[in-house]
Scaffold this motif. Structure first.
Motif, PDB file in Angstrom:
ATOM      1  N   ILE A 220       0.856  -1.179   0.000  1.00 15.86           N
ATOM      2  CA  ILE A 220       0.000   0.000   0.000  1.00 15.86           C
ATOM      3  C   ILE A 220       0.895   1.234   0.000  1.00 15.86           C
ATOM      4  O   ILE A 220       2.054   1.158   0.432  1.00 15.86           O
ATOM      5  CB  ILE A 220      -0.954  -0.012   1.227  1.00 15.86           C
TER       6      ILE A 220
ATOM      7  N   VAL B 207      -1.145   6.438   2.446  1.00 13.82           N
ATOM      8  CA  VAL B 207      -2.378   6.523   3.230  1.00 13.82           C
ATOM      9  C   VAL B 207      -2.639   7.979   3.599  1.00 13.82           C
ATOM     10  O   VAL B 207      -3.769   8.472   3.529  1.00 13.82           O
ATOM     11  CB  VAL B 207      -2.277   5.648   4.493  1.00 13.82           C
TER      12      VAL B 207
ATOM     13  N   ALA C 233      -9.216   7.424   4.074  1.00 13.30           N
ATOM     14  CA  ALA C 233      -7.969   6.700   3.819  1.00 13.30           C
ATOM     15  C   ALA C 233      -7.662   5.725   4.949  1.00 13.30           C
ATOM     16  O   ALA C 233      -7.151   4.622   4.705  1.00 13.30           O
ATOM     17  CB  ALA C 233      -6.815   7.688   3.643  1.00 13.30           C
TER      18      ALA C 233
ATOM     19  N   ALA D   3      -9.816   2.758   4.502  1.00 15.13           N
ATOM     20  CA  ALA D   3      -9.285   1.920   3.420  1.00 15.13           C
ATOM     21  C   ALA D   3      -8.133   1.063   3.925  1.00 15.13           C
ATOM     22  O   ALA D   3      -8.002  -0.107   3.549  1.00 15.13           O
ATOM     23  CB  ALA D   3      -8.826   2.788   2.250  1.00 15.13           C
TER      24      ALA D   3
ATOM     25  N   ALA E 103      -7.761  -2.983   4.041  1.00 15.67           N
ATOM     26  CA  ALA E 103      -6.567  -3.648   3.509  1.00 15.67           C
ATOM     27  C   ALA E 103      -6.001  -4.632   4.523  1.00 15.67           C
ATOM     28  O   ALA E 103      -5.648  -5.774   4.167  1.00 15.67           O
ATOM     29  CB  ALA E 103      -5.514  -2.603   3.139  1.00 15.67           C
TER      30      ALA E 103
ATOM     31  N   SER F 215      -3.216   6.219  -4.332  1.00 18.19           N
ATOM     32  CA  SER F 215      -3.372   6.503  -2.905  1.00 18.19           C
ATOM     33  C   SER F 215      -4.784   6.209  -2.419  1.00 18.19           C
ATOM     34  O   SER F 215      -5.764   6.488  -3.126  1.00 18.19           O
ATOM     35  CB  SER F 215      -3.042   7.972  -2.638  1.00 18.19           C
ATOM     36  N   PRO F 216      -4.918   5.679  -1.195  1.00 12.88           N
ATOM     37  CA  PRO F 216      -6.252   5.536  -0.594  1.00 12.88           C
ATOM     38  C   PRO F 216      -6.981   6.863  -0.421  1.00 12.88           C
ATOM     39  O   PRO F 216      -8.200   6.866  -0.202  1.00 12.88           O
ATOM     40  CB  PRO F 216      -5.948   4.898   0.771  1.00 12.88           C
TER      41      PRO F 216
ATOM     42  N   ILE G  67      -9.976   7.058  -2.901  1.00 11.86           N
ATOM     43  CA  ILE G  67     -11.063   6.079  -2.968  1.00 11.86           C
ATOM     44  C   ILE G  67     -12.402   6.782  -3.133  1.00 11.86           C
ATOM     45  O   ILE G  67     -12.556   7.965  -2.801  1.00 11.86           O
ATOM     46  CB  ILE G  67     -11.085   5.154  -1.737  1.00 11.86           C
TER      47      ILE G  67
ATOM     48  N   ARG H 221     -13.483   1.315  -2.907  1.00 14.43           N
ATOM     49  CA  ARG H 221     -13.327   1.698  -1.508  1.00 14.43           C
ATOM     50  C   ARG H 221     -12.006   1.234  -0.910  1.00 14.43           C
ATOM     51  O   ARG H 221     -11.786   1.345   0.288  1.00 14.43           O
ATOM     52  CB  ARG H 221     -14.510   1.159  -0.704  1.00 14.43           C
ATOM     53  N   THR H 222     -11.130   0.712  -1.765  1.00 12.43           N
ATOM     54  CA  THR H 222      -9.823   0.266  -1.310  1.00 12.43           C
ATOM     55  C   THR H 222      -8.760   0.682  -2.328  1.00 12.43           C
ATOM     56  O   THR H 222      -9.068   1.040  -3.462  1.00 12.43           O
ATOM     57  CB  THR H 222      -9.771  -1.262  -1.136  1.00 12.43           C
ATOM     58  N   ALA H 223      -7.498   0.598  -1.917  1.00 14.70           N
ATOM     59  CA  ALA H 223      -6.371   0.918  -2.816  1.00 14.70           C
ATOM     60  C   ALA H 223      -5.129   0.211  -2.286  1.00 14.70           C
ATOM     61  O   ALA H 223      -4.236   0.833  -1.716  1.00 14.70           O
ATOM     62  CB  ALA H 223      -6.154   2.429  -2.898  1.00 14.70           C
ATOM     63  N   HIS H 224      -5.090  -1.098  -2.469  1.00 14.22           N
ATOM     64  CA  HIS H 224      -3.947  -1.881  -2.024  1.00 14.22           C
ATOM     65  C   HIS H 224      -3.831  -3.105  -2.915  1.00 14.22           C
ATOM     66  O   HIS H 224      -4.622  -3.272  -3.858  1.00 14.22           O
ATOM     67  CB  HIS H 224      -4.107  -2.300  -0.556  1.00 14.22           C
TER      68      HIS H 224
END
Length: 359
Positions: free
Chosen positions: A45, A48, A70, A73, A77, A314-315, A318, A323-326
């Motif tokens: 990730i 954040v 963030a 998120a 993760a 980056s979260p 989102i 709804r996530t970023a990993h």
């Protein structure tokens, strides 16, 4: 089949090679192949950049950042990584935003983020980003953030090898920088002079008061004070690490905060001396992928040396749809598979050097 895949890759690019050979699932720019159980998994990730403040726009007013979201998120993760029994997690830096220091709550907000990481059942590593340096001194970073320096080395650039046959190299892309919020870097005058030789704008101006990249074209825009560089000592160390990995027939993955390759990020968000680093990576012929952050939109490219560069979104970005970023990354004997979540695309990369060795 592997030889044929490599030859097609040279002509049309890897995603299309996968489609030609079959077995690939295409989702937009994604290409994923069904495989046997991996040798190991890790989570990754970036950025954040948490703050307990209302959503607001970035400096360029091009993107609205969801600061509280963030942290949510990150929580999702952590649950996902634990559900997939990852062997370790790498945070690519910028855990908390600079607004926390301005409000005098940097340590409190950092602890909230660290509390989420502490829920993991595996080891986690953290990199130093520019926002760490906006909020804390180096001594505070090393004393407060676990896994930010190498075990035994005491340095923020280090390597670890939790999986046989793979070596993971962490670079410090703020080894050389001119961020003075909390302390004045050594030889800062020399760093300013380096920037001034390559950037006609006022690089000594306070952050947010000057367009540091005005008039700069292409990769010349990287000479901005919010980026950083890699000093000769770290370059020497990197060369030695790659040589040792090659002698041990290890495959290599590199982690850094600031991206190394144009195409995987905006030209204004690259390591100042990224070509020095890339030269070493290409010379080794054993680096499969580089994971970076810093450029919040994220990106991907495969460079001229065959190395895959993934910049994670980056979260902060989102939304209701994503709804996530990993990512959950799988290691295989012949491939590295990136299972993206939310804003992060998925990829399937052949191990660099393996296909060439079989030709």
């Amino acid at each position: 089949k592997l030889q044929f895949l490599y030859l097609i890759d040279l002509v049309v690019g890897y995603p299309y090679a996968l489609m030609i050979l079959g077995g690939a699932r295409r989702e937009g720019a994604r290409a994923v192949v069904s495989r046997a159980a991996p040798l190991a998994r890790f989570g990754v990730i970036a950025d954040v950049q948490y703050a307990d403040v209302d959503d607001m726009y970035n400096y360029a007013r091009t993107t609205k950042r969801g600061y509280r979201g963030a942290l949510d998120a990150l929580g999702r993760a952590v649950s996902d990584w634990d559900a997939h029994n990852v062997d370790f997690v790498v945070d690519l830096g910028d855990m908390v935003d600079q607004v926390n220091d301005e409000a005098g709550v940097a340590h409190t907000m950092l602890q909230r983020v660290l509390n989420e990481f502490a829920k993991l059942r595996c080891k986690h590593y953290h990199l130093v980003g520019n926002h760490e340096l906006y909020n804390f001194t180096r001594a505070e970073i090393e004393a407060t953030i676990p896994g930010v320096v190498g075990a035994g080395s005491g340095l923020p650039y280090h390597s670890f090898a939790p999986v046989e046959g793979w070596r993971f190299i962490v670079l410090d892309t703020y080894d050389m920088h001119c961020i003075t919020d909390k302390e004045t870097p050594r030889d800062i005058e020399a760093v300013y002079q380096l920037l001034e030789q390559n950037n006609p704008n006022n690089v000594r101006a306070k952050r947010g008061t000057e367009n540091w990249v005005a008039g700069l074209k292409g990769e010349d825009a990287r000479w901005a004070p919010y980026n950083g560089g890699v000093r000769p000592a770290q370059l020497t160390w990197l060369g030695e690490e790659l040589a040792a990995a090659k002698a041990g027939r290890e495959k290599v993955v590199v982690f850094c905060h600031v991206p190394l390759a144009a195409g995987a990020a905006g030209d204004s968000t690259l390591v100042w001396n990224h070509k020095d680093v890339l030269t070493l990576l290409h010379r080794s012929e054993i680096v499969t992928a580089v994971f970076a952050g810093h450029y919040h939109r994220g990106g991907y490219t495969q460079d001229a040396g065959g190395v895959h560069h993934v910049t994670l979104p980056s979260p902060l970005n989102i939304n209701e749809e994503h709804r996530t970023a990993h990512a959950v990354v799988e290691l295989h004997h012949d491939a590295l598979v990136v299972n993206g979540r939310g804003l992060v695309p998925s990829y399937d990369f052949p191990v660099l050097g393996l296909a060439r060795a079989s030709l």
